[in-house]
Motif scaffolding. Structure first.
Motif, short mmCIF file in Angstrom:
data_model
loop_
_atom_site.label_atom_id
_atom_site.label_comp_id
_atom_site.label_asym_id
_atom_site.label_seq_id
_atom_site.Cartn_x
_atom_site.Cartn_y
_atom_site.Cartn_z
N ASP A 95 -9.71 0.82 5.83
CA ASP A 95 -8.99 -0.06 4.87
C ASP A 95 -9.45 0.03 3.16
OD1 ASP A 95 -7.75 -1.18 6.93
OD2 ASP A 95 -9.29 -2.75 7.34
N GLN A 96 -10.68 0.93 3.21
CA GLN A 96 -11.29 1.19 1.94
C GLN A 96 -10.30 2.22 1.16
OE1 GLN A 96 -15.33 1.46 4.12
NE2 GLN A 96 -15.63 1.95 2.02
N PHE A 97 -9.30 3.02 1.70
CA PHE A 97 -8.43 3.92 1.24
C PHE A 97 -7.14 3.23 0.92
CE2 PHE A 97 -11.74 6.37 3.27
CZ PHE A 97 -12.21 7.27 2.40
N SER A 98 -6.69 4.10 -0.34
CA SER A 98 -5.28 3.95 -0.86
C SER A 98 -4.70 5.45 -0.50
CB SER A 98 -5.08 3.92 -1.96
OG SER A 98 -5.79 5.00 -2.98
N SER A 220 -14.06 8.27 10.22
CA SER A 220 -14.21 9.72 9.85
C SER A 220 -13.40 10.43 10.60
CB SER A 220 -15.54 10.23 9.82
OG SER A 220 -16.08 10.08 11.15
N GLN A 221 -13.28 9.89 11.84
CA GLN A 221 -12.26 10.50 12.70
C GLN A 221 -10.98 10.69 12.41
OE1 GLN A 221 -12.99 12.31 16.00
NE2 GLN A 221 -10.85 12.88 15.73
N ALA A 222 -10.50 9.26 11.81
CA ALA A 222 -9.27 9.20 11.40
C ALA A 222 -8.83 10.01 10.25
CB ALA A 222 -8.65 7.73 11.20
N LEU A 223 -9.70 10.26 9.37
CA LEU A 223 -9.62 11.07 8.22
C LEU A 223 -9.54 12.50 8.58
CD1 LEU A 223 -12.30 9.16 5.96
CD2 LEU A 223 -9.86 9.43 5.48
N SER A 259 -7.80 3.16 13.45
CA SER A 259 -8.12 3.64 12.26
C SER A 259 -6.72 4.48 11.95
CB SER A 259 -9.47 4.35 12.29
OG SER A 259 -10.45 3.56 12.41
N LEU A 260 -6.47 5.32 12.77
CA LEU A 260 -5.33 6.52 12.36
C LEU A 260 -4.11 5.74 11.97
CD1 LEU A 260 -4.76 9.20 11.90
CD2 LEU A 260 -4.06 9.39 14.26
N ILE A 261 -3.64 4.67 12.59
CA ILE A 261 -2.29 4.06 12.48
C ILE A 261 -2.40 3.56 11.08
CG2 ILE A 261 -2.69 1.96 13.62
CD1 ILE A 261 0.23 2.12 14.53
N LYS A 262 -3.51 2.97 10.83
CA LYS A 262 -3.53 2.24 9.46
C LYS A 262 -3.51 3.18 8.22
CE LYS A 262 -7.42 -0.49 10.49
NZ LYS A 262 -8.28 -1.28 10.16
N LEU A 263 -3.97 4.48 8.62
CA LEU A 263 -4.26 5.38 7.67
C LEU A 263 -2.96 6.13 7.30
CD1 LEU A 263 -6.59 6.40 6.05
CD2 LEU A 263 -7.15 8.00 7.66
#
Ligand code: ASP
Ligand code: CP
Length: 430
Positions: A95-98, A220-223, A259-263
């Motif tokens: 959630d910290q990322f755009s 970090s996995q989702a990134l 995490s991945l779906i949100k990213l």
């Protein structure tokens, strides 16, 4: 297109006021691919730009609102300040990322590739010490965070499991975190309780990275998953905007998919198909949050139905360690992602992923090994990407990303040209 693709692309970059690096990131392709499209026709390395990219760039330059969205916006301050949590340089959630900041992080990861590929070394973190605190099983996250820190010149201290830490004597998260902060310069923490890593982070001012907090998140996995998808799509000439991503398996307890779906929802016009056995569906609050950008989300219990038209299949393991009561402890054979079902339902350019580990025990029906030498299977390239992405995370959180480029020296040893037996198939794609 009447004008050449080189003129077309140069004109688009000029109108959007973007450098090659930023333009490539904005349209979701690799800089190396863009470079080959910009080479003079007739040059040996020149490649034709995929039609879909041409259409996408045309759509942007012909639409004022889109132009504004994609054109150079004023970036203020270092990336670590823009992704900070409570003004601290920590990574707890995607959630910290755009979209912009995630792509900026990936440009740092691209810089790390010569180090990750063992061609160059850097010492930008010389003297710094990482504390790796893992209170749950791990191979990839623990070792790759440690290796990433070492490859930047730092060193690592580990503690693994509750038994070998003083938590076994009743020490609190607060005390543990504060004490560790006196010894190390950054911490990566994995812990079985959701929200626990945020507790570690609240008790210190040094960078803390969430290496997995129960069924919560694994940022970090989702990134590295997103970085892998963009790299694979770049090779295949596909764009991420508008792609169809299938997530299959234990979507209830699998923190990587949370995490991945949100990213992925930071991109445009996505279709997500969520395939899970009954009782292991994706939590509704994550579906609700990810659907906000106008994306299409389907849910099904049928793997065969779900896989149709997939650009990416992201398979996951049953998180046995988190199951409660009557939930299914393994998949039925109808649920297994294997060569037959991938051939039947998907095209030749589908990308098959899995965060790993896959459960290879009999009766587990996790991702099959019969795809192992199939170039569509990206799981080892995905795991390899853990190094450049985690190096980028440290470099950004510790404020040294600007020093990397000029710090590079040639390695003194002779690494193999390809680290895996099947890697030569992809030689030259990066
Ligand atoms: N290794 C990943 C995690 O720790 C996925 C898994 O264990 O299935 O979340
Ligand atoms: N993908 C992943 O987190 O692997 P480990 O559990 O082995 O760290």
């Amino acid at each position: 297109m009447a004008i050449s693709q080189q003129v077309f692309l140069r004109d688009a970059m000029r109108r959007m006021n973007l450098t090659r690096d930023v333009f490539a990131a904005r349209i979701g392709v690799k800089r190396r691919a863009l470079d080959t499209w910009l080479l003079p026709e007739g040059s040996q390395e020149a490649r034709a730009m995929p039609e879909v990219v041409g259409r996408f760039v045309t759509e942007i330059v012909e639409n004022g609102a889109l132009m504004e969205k994609y054109a150079q916006s004023a970036q203020s301050g270092p990336l670590r300040d823009r992704i900070a949590v409570d003004s601290k340089h920590q990574l707890l959630s995607v959630d910290q990322f755009s979209r912009e900041s995630v792509e900026e992080l990936f440009r740092v990861a691209d810089l790390m590739q010569p180090i990750a590929r063992r061609r160059k070394v850097s010492r930008v973190l010389e003297g710094a010490v990482l504390g790796n605190l893992f209170f749950e099983a791990s191979t990839r996250t623990r070792v790759s965070f440690g290796a990433a820190f070492c490859r930047l010149g730092g060193s690592v201290c580990d503690t693994t499991g509750f038994t070998f830490s003083s938590m076994a004597k009743g020490e609190s998260i607060y005390d543990t975190s504060r004490v560790m902060s006196g010894y190390v310069d950054a911490m990566v923490v994995r812990h079985p309780e959701r929200g626990s890593v945020a507790e570690f982070a609240a008790a210190t001012n040094i960078p803390v990275v969430n290496g997995g907090d129960g069924a919560g998140e694994h940022p970090s996995q989702a990134l590295l998953d997103l970085y892998t998808i963009l790299t694979e799509f770049s090779r295949l000439g596909k764009l991420l905007d508008g792609a169809h991503i299938v997530m299959a398996g234990d979507l209830k307890y699998g923190r990587t998919v949370h995490s991945l779906i949100k990213l992925l929802a930071l991109y445009r016009g996505m279709t997500f198909t969520l395939v899970s056995p009954e009782g292991l569906e994706m939590p509704s609050e994550i579906i609700e949050q990810s659907g906000r950008g106008g994306h299409t989300i389907h849910q099904t219990h049928s793997l065969r139905d779900g896989l149709k038209g997939a650009d990416v299949i992201y398979a996951t393991r049953v998180q046995k360690e988190r199951l409660a009561g009557d939930e299914p402890g393994s998949y039925s054979s109808a649920f297994q992602v294997n060569r037959a079902i991938v051939d039947e339902c998907c095209g030749p350019d589908v990308v098959v992923m899995h965060p790993l580990p896959r459960d290879s025990r009999e009766g587990a029906f996790d991702l099959s090994t019969d795809l192992d030498h199939d170039p569509r299977l990206a799981i080892f390239r995905q795991a390899d990407n853990g190094i450049p992405v985690r190096m980028a995370i440290f470099a950004v959180l510790m404020g040294v990303e600007g020093l990397v480029q000029h710090s590079l020296r040639d390695v003194t040893w002779a690494p193999p040209s390809h680290i895996g037996p099947d890697d030569s198939v992809f030689h030259g794609m990066y």
